[in-house]
Design a protein around this motif. Structure first.
Motif, PDB file in Angstrom:
ATOM      1  N   ILE A  23       1.467  11.432   4.256  1.00  0.00           N
ATOM      2  CA  ILE A  23       0.736  10.878   2.850  1.00  0.00           C
ATOM      3  C   ILE A  23      -0.670  11.563   2.658  1.00  0.00           C
ATOM      4  N   TYR A  24      -1.344  11.854   4.049  1.00  0.00           N
ATOM      5  CA  TYR A  24      -2.639  12.183   4.149  1.00  0.00           C
ATOM      6  C   TYR A  24      -2.704  13.466   3.472  1.00  0.00           C
ATOM      7  N   LEU A  25      -2.124  14.693   4.195  1.00  0.00           N
ATOM      8  CA  LEU A  25      -2.298  15.799   3.864  1.00  0.00           C
ATOM      9  C   LEU A  25      -2.223  16.231   2.348  1.00  0.00           C
ATOM     10  N   PRO A  26      -0.957  15.871   1.821  1.00  0.00           N
ATOM     11  CA  PRO A  26      -1.070  15.979   0.121  1.00  0.00           C
ATOM     12  C   PRO A  26      -2.241  15.425  -0.556  1.00  0.00           C
ATOM     13  N   LEU A  27      -2.434  14.147  -0.266  1.00  0.00           N
ATOM     14  CA  LEU A  27      -3.484  13.287  -0.713  1.00  0.00           C
ATOM     15  C   LEU A  27      -4.997  14.089  -0.900  1.00  0.00           C
ATOM     16  N   LEU A  28      -5.325  14.497   0.356  1.00  0.00           N
ATOM     17  CA  LEU A  28      -6.501  15.391   0.530  1.00  0.00           C
ATOM     18  C   LEU A  28      -6.664  16.510  -0.247  1.00  0.00           C
ATOM     19  N   PHE A  29      -5.373  17.039  -0.287  1.00  0.00           N
ATOM     20  CA  PHE A  29      -5.432  18.561  -1.084  1.00  0.00           C
ATOM     21  C   PHE A  29      -5.553  18.090  -2.411  1.00  0.00           C
ATOM     22  N   ILE A  30      -4.930  17.171  -2.886  1.00  0.00           N
ATOM     23  CA  ILE A  30      -5.321  16.515  -4.302  1.00  0.00           C
ATOM     24  C   ILE A  30      -6.692  16.309  -4.685  1.00  0.00           C
ATOM     25  N   VAL A  31      -7.214  15.495  -3.857  1.00  0.00           N
ATOM     26  CA  VAL A  31      -8.554  14.950  -3.871  1.00  0.00           C
ATOM     27  C   VAL A  31      -9.492  16.338  -4.132  1.00  0.00           C
ATOM     28  N   LYS A  61       1.009  -1.165   0.023  1.00  0.00           N
ATOM     29  CA  LYS A  61      -0.127   0.026  -0.181  1.00  0.00           C
ATOM     30  C   LYS A  61       1.057   1.227  -0.093  1.00  0.00           C
ATOM     31  N   LEU A  62       2.166   1.421   0.683  1.00  0.00           N
ATOM     32  CA  LEU A  62       2.829   2.308   0.562  1.00  0.00           C
ATOM     33  C   LEU A  62       3.206   2.733  -0.879  1.00  0.00           C
ATOM     34  N   ILE A  63       3.734   1.687  -1.546  1.00  0.00           N
ATOM     35  CA  ILE A  63       3.978   1.913  -3.088  1.00  0.00           C
ATOM     36  C   ILE A  63       2.848   2.341  -3.931  1.00  0.00           C
ATOM     37  N   VAL A  64       1.543   2.052  -3.372  1.00  0.00           N
ATOM     38  CA  VAL A  64       0.345   2.405  -4.250  1.00  0.00           C
ATOM     39  C   VAL A  64       0.215   3.903  -3.983  1.00  0.00           C
ATOM     40  N   PHE A  65       0.342   4.389  -2.621  1.00  0.00           N
ATOM     41  CA  PHE A  65       0.024   5.577  -2.179  1.00  0.00           C
ATOM     42  C   PHE A  65       1.226   6.676  -2.855  1.00  0.00           C
ATOM     43  N   ALA A  66       2.600   6.148  -2.981  1.00  0.00           N
ATOM     44  CA  ALA A  66       3.318   6.958  -3.733  1.00  0.00           C
ATOM     45  C   ALA A  66       2.885   7.166  -5.145  1.00  0.00           C
ATOM     46  N   VAL A  67       2.439   6.221  -5.702  1.00  0.00           N
ATOM     47  CA  VAL A  67       2.172   6.372  -7.282  1.00  0.00           C
ATOM     48  C   VAL A  67       0.790   7.467  -7.305  1.00  0.00           C
ATOM     49  N   LEU A  68      -0.010   7.130  -6.300  1.00  0.00           N
ATOM     50  CA  LEU A  68      -1.128   8.197  -6.287  1.00  0.00           C
ATOM     51  C   LEU A  68      -0.834   9.601  -6.291  1.00  0.00           C
ATOM     52  N   LEU A  69       0.223   9.769  -5.480  1.00  0.00           N
ATOM     53  CA  LEU A  69       0.671  11.057  -4.888  1.00  0.00           C
ATOM     54  C   LEU A  69       1.503  11.672  -6.135  1.00  0.00           C
ATOM     55  N   LEU A  70       1.998  10.684  -6.842  1.00  0.00           N
ATOM     56  CA  LEU A  70       2.701  11.254  -8.091  1.00  0.00           C
ATOM     57  C   LEU A  70       1.762  11.693  -9.429  1.00  0.00           C
TER      58      LEU A  70
END
Length: 627
Positions: A253-261, A170-179
């Motif tokens: 991971i959380y804060l950048p991902l929420l901003f992107i969403v 899941k860490l790999i998947v989150f890294a890809v999502l953030l990129l």
């Protein structure tokens, strides 16, 4: 190097393994399952809700880290409470914490079911029309119960916690999502960020606080490292580092991902609040579809399945260890101590936890309700950890290997924040408050009906083995001994030394001179009284030193010696007061004893013995006790 052992458990988790327990429990499951509920309640300010929760979690992690380095044993907050509070308070903390991990496991089992059924629905849609039963509640419950049973069996086979393969995946998947999200931001039309964050507070402060209450559980998981502390190598060093590392990684991971969403995850002309209203549980997958296409959509589904599975495994592990520790202390049935004959895993504790999860799965209506209940219960338990941290720092004579900076501001602010948010959550989501109240009520009934006697007996034995527990629990180690006759001094001091807590106990010898009305007229009498008092103190101190004790001595002057004894007992915060009489037949002596019982808060011990009595001269001693 061979693994260390603690309390029958092998220390097999190094820093990476302990961090994996925290990361496995925190990262992914909560945000992917509950972010939709947060956006529904407060709009784009869900980012701020997670950031504020992160601040509260950081303060709590610091208190946990200090307590874990001081008590590097399994049990987490339950162990802290048992060391610093009473056995009854420890039971309440353990009972609440066991339930908290159970409800957290229910949340992740339901989240796993939501995303697993979504994946099946999408795959089925590619070849035909999915059956209607896929969208029924019974299908979700069935999947949740099956995955709970599967991970329970895996935990019986091997005690890992967190699901290491799932955590790495899941860490790999989150890294890809953030990129992918960062790439989408660079290609977004001008003004997309501003429009995505406007209006920032859709439902003002109330919505923000509600979102915080719903999603606090998304940052829970660092505490699981303390719960399995007895299995961590070099715990004083590795537990604090693992806690802070896992929490920091989750926030990164959380804060950048929420901003992107919020900014590029919404459809043109839409808002994240509107989008989350229809399908909050799977919002993150729909948002990823908008900024990364079907590839992003499936990435979120994969991340959610891996995250909820590893978080379920971690919470099952933590809940079973809490049950095991409580059973060892007899605050839960002894049968929960039973271990696997070859693997050593707590079989019955895991079974009991899994059955409780299955029962609660049938009770809670949806993921949001599970998240609200779990957040509330963890907030209560975390507030108690801050309180025990304050007490432990004040009472402990040995500094913890890890000491929180800015003390006492960290536990005071953190504890107050947890308590206030828990109170708001109980009012805002009555069902969560009702669930917590019912569980607490059931626990009180079970404790006093079934466990109290055995638990208190085991606790008394534990305190006898480790005398420092008495001081940590706030007991004063001081025994006050008023002595007036040199002939009885040796016997009185011998009994006082037996009453004092071993190792840390102290004896205070008190000699009270009666204040004469006219010092000049009673000069000779006063001089004789001083000589007698010095002789009493000399005899008492000699007896104590011979027995290996180093007492304190105090001489005061008062008109009423009995009231002076009561005053000294209260001002010195004595735990016990030992008074001696050669006879209790005189009314005057009985009146003095009654007066002391009314005037002091400490225990009063009355020794009736001849003036020249010594403890080693008798083989039978009657000790009536009461109250």
């Amino acid at each position: 190097m061979p693994s260390e052992e603690q309390g029958g458990q092998v220390r097999h988790l190094n820093l990476i393994g302990a961090t994996g327990v925290g990361v496995g429990a925190i990262v992914g499951g909560g945000i992917l399952v509950l972010a939709g509920a947060a956006f529904r309640e407060t709009g784009p300010s869900a980012i701020l809700a997670f950031a504020l929760n992160g601040g509260i979690a950081l303060l709590t992690a610091l208190s946990f880290a200090e307590m874990s380095s001081m008590f590097p044993e399994s049990g987490g907050a339950y162990t802290f409470a048992k060391k610093v509070l009473t056995v009854r308070a420890a039971f309440v903390v353990g009972w609440v914490l066991w339930f908290a991990y159970i409800v957290a496991g229910v949340l992740y089992a339901l989240g796993f079911a939501e995303y697993a059924l979504l994946a099946v629905d999408q795959l089925w849609s590619a070849t035909g029309t999915p059956p209607a039963w896929l969208h029924e509640r019974s299908a979700g419950l069935g999947v949740a119960i099956v995955i709970t049973a599967l991970y329970s069996l895996l935990l019986i086979r091997k005690s890992e916690g967190g699901g290491q393969a799932e955590t790495i995946g899941k860490l790999i998947v989150f890294a890809v999502l953030l990129l992918a999200g960062a790439w989408a931001l660079t290609r977004a039309p001008s003004g997309s960020v501003r429009s995505g964050l406007t209006p920032f507070f859709e439902h003002q402060a109330t919505g923000l606080l509600t979102a915080m209450g719903f999603t606090f559980i998304a940052l829970q998981g660092f505490d699981l490292i303390a719960t399995v502390g007895g299995e961590v190598k070099q715990p004083e060093r590795n537990i604090p580092r693992a806690m802070l590392t896992s929490l920091g990684l989750a926030l990164a991971i959380y804060l950048p991902l929420l901003f992107i969403v919020s900014t590029v995850g919404t459809p043109p002309g839409g808002s994240i609040g509107e989008m989350s209203a229809s399908r909050p549980a799977t919002l993150m997958a729909d948002a990823a579809d908008n900024f990364a296409g079907r590839f992003g959509y499936w990435l979120v589904i994969v991340a959610a399945v891996l995250s909820t599975a590893s978080a379920l495994s971690a919470n099952l592990l933590a809940a079973s260890r809490i049950a095991l520790r409580m059973a060892t202390d007899r605050t839960l049935p002894r049968v929960l101590q039973q271990r696997h004959p070859t693997r050593g895993t707590p079989v019955m504790a895991i079974y009991a936890t899994a059955l409780a999860m299955a029962f609660i799965l049938l009770m809670l209506p949806n993921v949001s309700a599970a998240g609200a209940a779990a957040s509330l219960i963890f907030l209560i338990s975390f507030a108690l950890v801050h309180w025990t941290s304050l007490l432990a720092r004040r009472r402990s004579r040995i500094p913890a290997p890890f000491r929180t900076a800015w003390f006492p501001a960290v536990p005071l602010i953190g504890g107050l924040a947890c308590a206030l948010l828990a109170t708001f959550q109980a009012v805002a989501v009555p069902s969560a408050g009702a669930i917590a109240a019912v569980w607490l009520g059931l626990g009180v009934i079970l404790y006093f009906g079934l466990f109290a006697g055995r638990a208190q007996a085991v606790d008394a034995f534990t305190e006898a083995i480790d005398p420092r527990l008495g001081v940590l629990r706030g007991r004063s180690p001081l025994v006050l001994v008023p002595v007036a006759n040199p002939a009885s001094a040796v016997g009185m001091v011998t009994v006082a030394n037996a009453l004092a807590i071993p190792v840390v106990g102290r004896v205070l010898l008190l000699t009270v001179l009666r204040k004469p009305s006219d010092f000049a007229a009673a000069e000779a009498e006063t001089e004789r009284a001083l000589q007698d008092a010095q002789k009493v103190v000399e005899q008492a101190v000699t007896a104590s030193l011979t027995a290996g004790h180093a007492p304190e001595a105090l001489m005061t002057i008062a008109k009423d010696p009995w009231r002076e004894i009561a005053r000294v007992a209260e001002t010195r915060d004595c735990e016990s007061l030992l008074v001696g009489f050669s006879s209790l037949e005189a009314y005057e002596n009985i009146r003095h004893v009654e007066q002391l019982l009314n005037d002091v808060e400490c225990d009063v011990v009355v020794l009736r013995a001849p003036k020249d009595w010594a403890l080693n001269t008798d083989t039978r001693i009657i000790v009536p006790v009461g109250g």
